[in-house]
Design an enzyme around this catalytic site. Structure first.
Site, PDB file in Angstrom:
ATOM      1  N   GLY A  27      81.954  82.557  77.471  1.00 17.90           N
ATOM      2  CA  GLY A  27      82.599  83.634  76.703  1.00 17.90           C
ATOM      3  C   GLY A  27      82.733  83.376  75.211  1.00 17.90           C
ATOM      4  N   GLU A  46      87.898  78.633  72.435  1.00 17.42           N
ATOM      5  CA  GLU A  46      87.985  79.455  73.648  1.00 17.42           C
ATOM      6  C   GLU A  46      87.915  80.934  73.260  1.00 17.42           C
ATOM      7  OE1 GLU A  46      87.649  80.047  76.616  1.00 17.42           O
ATOM      8  OE2 GLU A  46      89.222  79.279  77.888  1.00 17.42           O
ATOM      9  N   ASP A  90      94.360  83.090  78.334  1.00 14.76           N
ATOM     10  CA  ASP A  90      94.942  84.078  79.225  1.00 14.76           C
ATOM     11  C   ASP A  90      95.972  83.362  80.099  1.00 14.76           C
ATOM     12  OD1 ASP A  90      93.496  86.919  79.936  1.00 14.76           O
ATOM     13  OD2 ASP A  90      94.511  86.066  81.658  1.00 14.76           O
TER      14      ASP A  90
END
Ligand code: IMP
Ligand code: MG
Length: 178
Positions: free
Chosen positions: A43, A98, A102
């Site tokens: 990601g 990152e 979350d």
């Protein structure tokens, strides 16, 4: 692909400005350090590649792959480390890059692993922070933008391995992600 997008949350201009500002800040803070940026795949690749081009000091890069999501929209809670870094880190000041912080479960596993290898220092840099979903006791040292509590795609972020190549960040139409 574009017809699957419900709304754009951050366009290219906003992302570029925020990443540029963050790059300048990191360049100042790590001026007298030995910076190693570790991108958490997959990601963070778009964020990482834009961020390093806004770093004006020497920096090394490496990659790590771990995930607690299994291609869907909810965390599975089980972390798999599928690719480790190659560089020996004891002489480096680590910055873990990152995409979204979350639940923090993924990053927690990475931090524990890297801590055992005794880097000089270790900090966290997140493109997006979603503190409302946090389960692990982690806060990012650097963050770019705050996000609404919605599932987002684009700029590296996927839904079932798609949409990473969108140059902006947006939400998907309900019928696409149910
Ligand atoms: P966690 O912090 O362990 O829950 O997992 C965070 C990872 O889940 C992030 O690095 C993303 O790859 C993925 N993720 C979390 N929220 C989203 C989202 O809204 N869209 C796409 N991927 C997400
Ligand atoms: Mg991910």
């Amino acid at each position: 692909m574009l017809q699957h997008i419900e709304k754009i949350i951050f366009d290219e201009k906003v992302l570029s400005k925020a990443v540029g500002k963050l790059g300048a800040e990191i360049s100042r803070d790590y001026k007298n350090k030995n910076l190693l940026m570790i991108s958490v795949l997959k990601g963070s690749i778009v964020f990482m590649s834009d961020l390093i081009r806004n770093i004006t000091i020497h920096c090394s890069i490496d990659f790590m792959c771990a995930s607690s999501y299994e291609g869907g929209i909810k965390t599975s809670g089980v972390v798999k480390i599928t690719k480790d870094i190659d560089i020996e880190i004891s002489n480096y000041d680590l910055l873990i890059v990152e995409d979204i912080l979350d639940s923090g479960i993924t990053l927690n596993a990475i931090i524990e692993l890297l801590k055992n290898r005794n880097p000089r220092t270790m900090k966290i840099c997140a493109l997006f922070d979603n503190p409302s979903k946090r389960q692990a006791n982690i806060t990012p040292d650097y963050k770019c933008l705050d996000i609404p509590d919605e599932f987002i795609v684009g700029y590296g972020l996927d839904y079932k391995e798609r949409y990473r190549n969108l140059p902006f960040v947006g939400t998907l139409k309900k019928e696409v992600c149910q």
